[in-house]
Design a protein around this motif. Structure first.
Motif, PDB file in Angstrom:
ATOM      1  N   PHE A  60       2.353   0.411   6.828  1.00 40.69           N
ATOM      2  CA  PHE A  60       3.657   0.083   6.258  1.00 40.69           C
ATOM      3  C   PHE A  60       4.818   0.774   6.976  1.00 40.69           C
ATOM      4  O   PHE A  60       5.928   0.252   6.991  1.00 40.69           O
ATOM      5  CB  PHE A  60       3.686   0.449   4.766  1.00 40.69           C
ATOM      6  CG  PHE A  60       2.997  -0.555   3.895  1.00 40.69           C
ATOM      7  CD1 PHE A  60       3.677  -1.649   3.387  1.00 40.69           C
ATOM      8  CD2 PHE A  60       1.645  -0.429   3.605  1.00 40.69           C
ATOM      9  CE1 PHE A  60       3.046  -2.586   2.589  1.00 40.69           C
ATOM     10  CE2 PHE A  60       0.998  -1.359   2.805  1.00 40.69           C
ATOM     11  CZ  PHE A  60       1.700  -2.442   2.299  1.00 40.69           C
ATOM     12  N   VAL A  61       4.575   1.942   7.570  1.00 39.08           N
ATOM     13  CA  VAL A  61       5.693   2.673   8.180  1.00 39.08           C
ATOM     14  C   VAL A  61       5.710   2.586   9.705  1.00 39.08           C
ATOM     15  O   VAL A  61       6.760   2.810  10.321  1.00 39.08           O
ATOM     16  CB  VAL A  61       5.683   4.154   7.745  1.00 39.08           C
ATOM     17  CG1 VAL A  61       5.837   4.281   6.244  1.00 39.08           C
ATOM     18  CG2 VAL A  61       4.413   4.867   8.217  1.00 39.08           C
ATOM     19  N   TYR A  62       4.571   2.264  10.328  1.00 40.29           N
ATOM     20  CA  TYR A  62       4.522   2.247  11.784  1.00 40.29           C
ATOM     21  C   TYR A  62       4.315   0.843  12.367  1.00 40.29           C
ATOM     22  O   TYR A  62       4.730   0.574  13.482  1.00 40.29           O
ATOM     23  CB  TYR A  62       3.405   3.148  12.299  1.00 40.29           C
ATOM     24  CG  TYR A  62       3.674   4.623  12.107  1.00 40.29           C
ATOM     25  CD1 TYR A  62       4.765   5.244  12.713  1.00 40.29           C
ATOM     26  CD2 TYR A  62       2.846   5.404  11.312  1.00 40.29           C
ATOM     27  CE1 TYR A  62       5.014   6.590  12.530  1.00 40.29           C
ATOM     28  CE2 TYR A  62       3.074   6.758  11.132  1.00 40.29           C
ATOM     29  CZ  TYR A  62       4.163   7.342  11.742  1.00 40.29           C
ATOM     30  OH  TYR A  62       4.409   8.673  11.564  1.00 40.29           O
ATOM     31  N   TRP A  63       3.636  -0.035  11.644  1.00 41.39           N
ATOM     32  CA  TRP A  63       3.283  -1.346  12.178  1.00 41.39           C
ATOM     33  C   TRP A  63       3.891  -2.465  11.328  1.00 41.39           C
ATOM     34  O   TRP A  63       3.992  -2.345  10.101  1.00 41.39           O
ATOM     35  CB  TRP A  63       1.757  -1.503  12.241  1.00 41.39           C
ATOM     36  CG  TRP A  63       1.113  -0.418  13.048  1.00 41.39           C
ATOM     37  CD1 TRP A  63       1.511   0.046  14.259  1.00 41.39           C
ATOM     38  CD2 TRP A  63      -0.035   0.359  12.688  1.00 41.39           C
ATOM     39  NE1 TRP A  63       0.677   1.048  14.692  1.00 41.39           N
ATOM     40  CE2 TRP A  63      -0.282   1.263  13.742  1.00 41.39           C
ATOM     41  CE3 TRP A  63      -0.889   0.377  11.593  1.00 41.39           C
ATOM     42  CZ2 TRP A  63      -1.334   2.167  13.725  1.00 41.39           C
ATOM     43  CZ3 TRP A  63      -1.946   1.275  11.567  1.00 41.39           C
ATOM     44  CH2 TRP A  63      -2.149   2.156  12.628  1.00 41.39           C
ATOM     45  N   ASP A  64       4.253  -3.549  11.982  1.00 39.07           N
ATOM     46  CA  ASP A  64       4.918  -4.668  11.303  1.00 39.07           C
ATOM     47  C   ASP A  64       3.994  -5.852  11.046  1.00 39.07           C
ATOM     48  O   ASP A  64       4.412  -6.831  10.427  1.00 39.07           O
ATOM     49  CB  ASP A  64       6.119  -5.155  12.135  1.00 39.07           C
ATOM     50  CG  ASP A  64       7.185  -4.074  12.258  1.00 39.07           C
ATOM     51  OD1 ASP A  64       7.327  -3.285  11.304  1.00 39.07           O
ATOM     52  OD2 ASP A  64       7.854  -4.032  13.309  1.00 39.07           O
ATOM     53  N   LYS A  89      -0.975  -5.021   7.264  1.00 32.86           N
ATOM     54  CA  LYS A  89      -0.509  -4.592   5.945  1.00 32.86           C
ATOM     55  C   LYS A  89      -1.517  -4.984   4.867  1.00 32.86           C
ATOM     56  O   LYS A  89      -1.781  -4.216   3.934  1.00 32.86           O
ATOM     57  CB  LYS A  89       0.861  -5.196   5.643  1.00 32.86           C
ATOM     58  CG  LYS A  89       1.984  -4.639   6.508  1.00 32.86           C
ATOM     59  CD  LYS A  89       3.317  -5.193   6.086  1.00 32.86           C
ATOM     60  CE  LYS A  89       4.420  -4.800   7.048  1.00 32.86           C
ATOM     61  NZ  LYS A  89       4.602  -3.350   7.145  1.00 32.86           N
ATOM     62  N   ILE A  90      -2.084  -6.203   4.996  1.00 34.59           N
ATOM     63  CA  ILE A  90      -3.120  -6.628   4.043  1.00 34.59           C
ATOM     64  C   ILE A  90      -4.338  -5.711   4.132  1.00 34.59           C
ATOM     65  O   ILE A  90      -4.894  -5.269   3.120  1.00 34.59           O
ATOM     66  CB  ILE A  90      -3.514  -8.091   4.308  1.00 34.59           C
ATOM     67  CG1 ILE A  90      -2.319  -9.018   4.022  1.00 34.59           C
ATOM     68  CG2 ILE A  90      -4.714  -8.485   3.452  1.00 34.59           C
ATOM     69  CD1 ILE A  90      -2.566 -10.462   4.395  1.00 34.59           C
ATOM     70  N   LEU A  91      -4.742  -5.407   5.370  1.00 31.87           N
ATOM     71  CA  LEU A  91      -5.858  -4.470   5.562  1.00 31.87           C
ATOM     72  C   LEU A  91      -5.515  -3.091   5.012  1.00 31.87           C
ATOM     73  O   LEU A  91      -6.373  -2.396   4.460  1.00 31.87           O
ATOM     74  CB  LEU A  91      -6.204  -4.372   7.047  1.00 31.87           C
ATOM     75  CG  LEU A  91      -6.833  -5.616   7.690  1.00 31.87           C
ATOM     76  CD1 LEU A  91      -7.007  -5.400   9.186  1.00 31.87           C
ATOM     77  CD2 LEU A  91      -8.161  -5.943   7.028  1.00 31.87           C
ATOM     78  N   GLY A  92      -4.240  -2.686   5.176  1.00 25.52           N
ATOM     79  CA  GLY A  92      -3.815  -1.389   4.674  1.00 25.52           C
ATOM     80  C   GLY A  92      -3.897  -1.306   3.167  1.00 25.52           C
ATOM     81  O   GLY A  92      -4.351  -0.296   2.603  1.00 25.52           O
ATOM     82  N   VAL A  93      -3.458  -2.373   2.469  1.00 28.44           N
ATOM     83  CA  VAL A  93      -3.538  -2.399   1.004  1.00 28.44           C
ATOM     84  C   VAL A  93      -5.000  -2.342   0.561  1.00 28.44           C
ATOM     85  O   VAL A  93      -5.363  -1.602  -0.371  1.00 28.44           O
ATOM     86  CB  VAL A  93      -2.846  -3.657   0.455  1.00 28.44           C
ATOM     87  CG1 VAL A  93      -3.106  -3.791  -1.044  1.00 28.44           C
ATOM     88  CG2 VAL A  93      -1.353  -3.603   0.721  1.00 28.44           C
ATOM     89  N   VAL A 131      13.465   4.535   9.781  1.00 31.38           N
ATOM     90  CA  VAL A 131      14.468   3.772  10.538  1.00 31.38           C
ATOM     91  C   VAL A 131      13.920   3.290  11.879  1.00 31.38           C
ATOM     92  O   VAL A 131      14.635   2.632  12.631  1.00 31.38           O
ATOM     93  CB  VAL A 131      15.743   4.620  10.758  1.00 31.38           C
ATOM     94  CG1 VAL A 131      16.379   4.977   9.439  1.00 31.38           C
ATOM     95  CG2 VAL A 131      15.442   5.858  11.590  1.00 31.38           C
ATOM     96  N   GLY A 132      12.672   3.626  12.179  1.00 30.09           N
ATOM     97  CA  GLY A 132      12.037   3.129  13.389  1.00 30.09           C
ATOM     98  C   GLY A 132      12.234   3.968  14.627  1.00 30.09           C
ATOM     99  O   GLY A 132      11.853   3.554  15.726  1.00 30.09           O
TER     100      GLY A 132
END
Length: 364
Positions: A50-54, A59-63, A166-167
């Motif tokens: 969520f904080v490093y990759w878009d 994100k689905i794998l992260g959840v 902020v990236g």
């Protein structure tokens, strides 16, 4: 016939019931620890997505990973269905002992490698010690080490959360910062510095500011200085640059570093020998020095306790933001601040007393 029936009944009675595949049992200590550590990894992966990759897939794998991590964490602490605990291959004390052994190993390597001049043997000592610890504690030691790394990574991410959100800080930047943090830990930093010193240890180990003869000579030279740092530095620099003549090493491509007493007896030496003698004499009378290495030259740096000690002389380098002035003993009639090598040519700077590399800047 009756006897056969009785034997069959007896065999049925004595047959032990087989354990069902779905039967629950309490987790062993090493299983609980593995679950907690794995849940930590999964939580960090979830945060990274969520904080490093878009990527939406990530994100689905992260959840999914985060949910699985919560399940494992809960299972590690609330798995109490069975009444009897089973034996653990790695009880809690193994993890505590592994952590203690890891720290003890680092301190031992720091001590042993510090008295070994040869880089190869230093690496053998370091690698051999870690290998023995790994063989003895295996899984527990690996888990302790990787957990510490994961915690450091999480700490770096949280402490730099504004840049992350902020990236401005990417994943590779966080990993790099994590490495910097790990190598700032006292014993780890010392071991890394020893390995980084490498071939320079052949020079650094020759410095001996505790030698009685070196102290007596330096004390006699600065006897009229009123313990002024600048005066002591000038007088000892004058002595070394004028009384110890520059003599090259044999032209076989191998560098030879003499100890300070041998250089005094010989009355000459190359820039390494003169610098080692100069630093030994200055340190023995309380003047803080460093050794600077370029590709083809070695010279000393001096750090004074007061600001602007030598009017009109600019610092050569800055160590920890403090100005340091060049002392080039290979230059006959040398003076504070004058050096044959430019600041940008310096590759390494070492603390004379700690025999460890230091970070330096050309400008503060």
């Amino acid at each position: 016939m009756k006897e056969e029936i009785q034997e069959m009944e007896g065999s049925v009675e004595t047959e032990k019931p087989r354990r069902k595949g779905g039967e629950e049992r309490p987790l062993t200590t090493d299983e609980r620890a593995s679950f907690v550590i794995l849940s930590l990894y999964m939580a960090i992966f979830c945060i990274c997505t969520f904080v490093y990759w878009d990527s939406l897939v990530l994100k689905i794998l992260g959840v999914t990973s985060g949910a699985g991590g919560i399940f494992l964490f809960v299972a590690a602490f609330f798995n109490t269905e069975a009444a009897k605990k089973s034996n653990s291959i790695h009880p809690l004390r193994s993890y505590l002992i592994s952590l203690s052994i890891t720290l003890l190993e680092l301190f031992s390597i720091r001590f042993v490698a510090g008295i070994i001049d040869n880089m190869v043997w230093s690496l053998v000592v370091a690698g051999g010690g870690l290998l023995v610890a790994l063989v003895v504690f295996r899984k527990a030691l690996v888990q302790v080490a990787t957990t510490l790394l994961a915690i450091v990574f999480l700490f770096v991410t949280i402490s730099n959360r504004h840049d992350v959100l902020v990236g401005h800080m990417k994943f590779k930047d966080a990993v790099r910062q994590c490495g910097h943090v790990v190598f700032q830990i006292g014993p780890i930093k010392d071991v890394a510095n020893l390995l980084l010193a490498g071939n320079y240890m052949g020079y650094l180990s020759r410095i001996d500011y505790r030698d009685v003869q070196i102290n007596m000579l330096a004390t006699r030279i600065v006897a009229q200085s009123h313990d002024d740092e600048v005066v002591k530095t000038r007088e000892i620099l004058d002595f070394v640059s004028n009384e110890i003549h520059y003599v090259s090493d044999p032209g076989d491509g191998v560098e030879y570093a003499k100890d300070p007493i041998s250089t005094l007896i010989a009355g000459g030496g190359d820039c390494e020998d003169q610098t080692l003698l100069l630093c030994s004499m200055l340190e023995t009378v309380g003047v803080k020095t460093y050794i600077a290495f370029t590709d083809d030259h070695v010279f000393a740096l001096v750090r004074f306790s007061r600001r602007n000690p030598v009017p009109g002389v600019a610092p050569h380098l800055f160590v920890d933001g403090i100005p340091c002035y060049a002392l080039d003993a290979a230059d006959p009639g040398a003076s504070i601040g004058r050096c044959a090598s430019a600041p940008h040519a310096v590759k390494r700077v070492f603390d004379v007393r700690r025999k460890a590399p230091v970070e330096f800047e050309i400008a503060p």
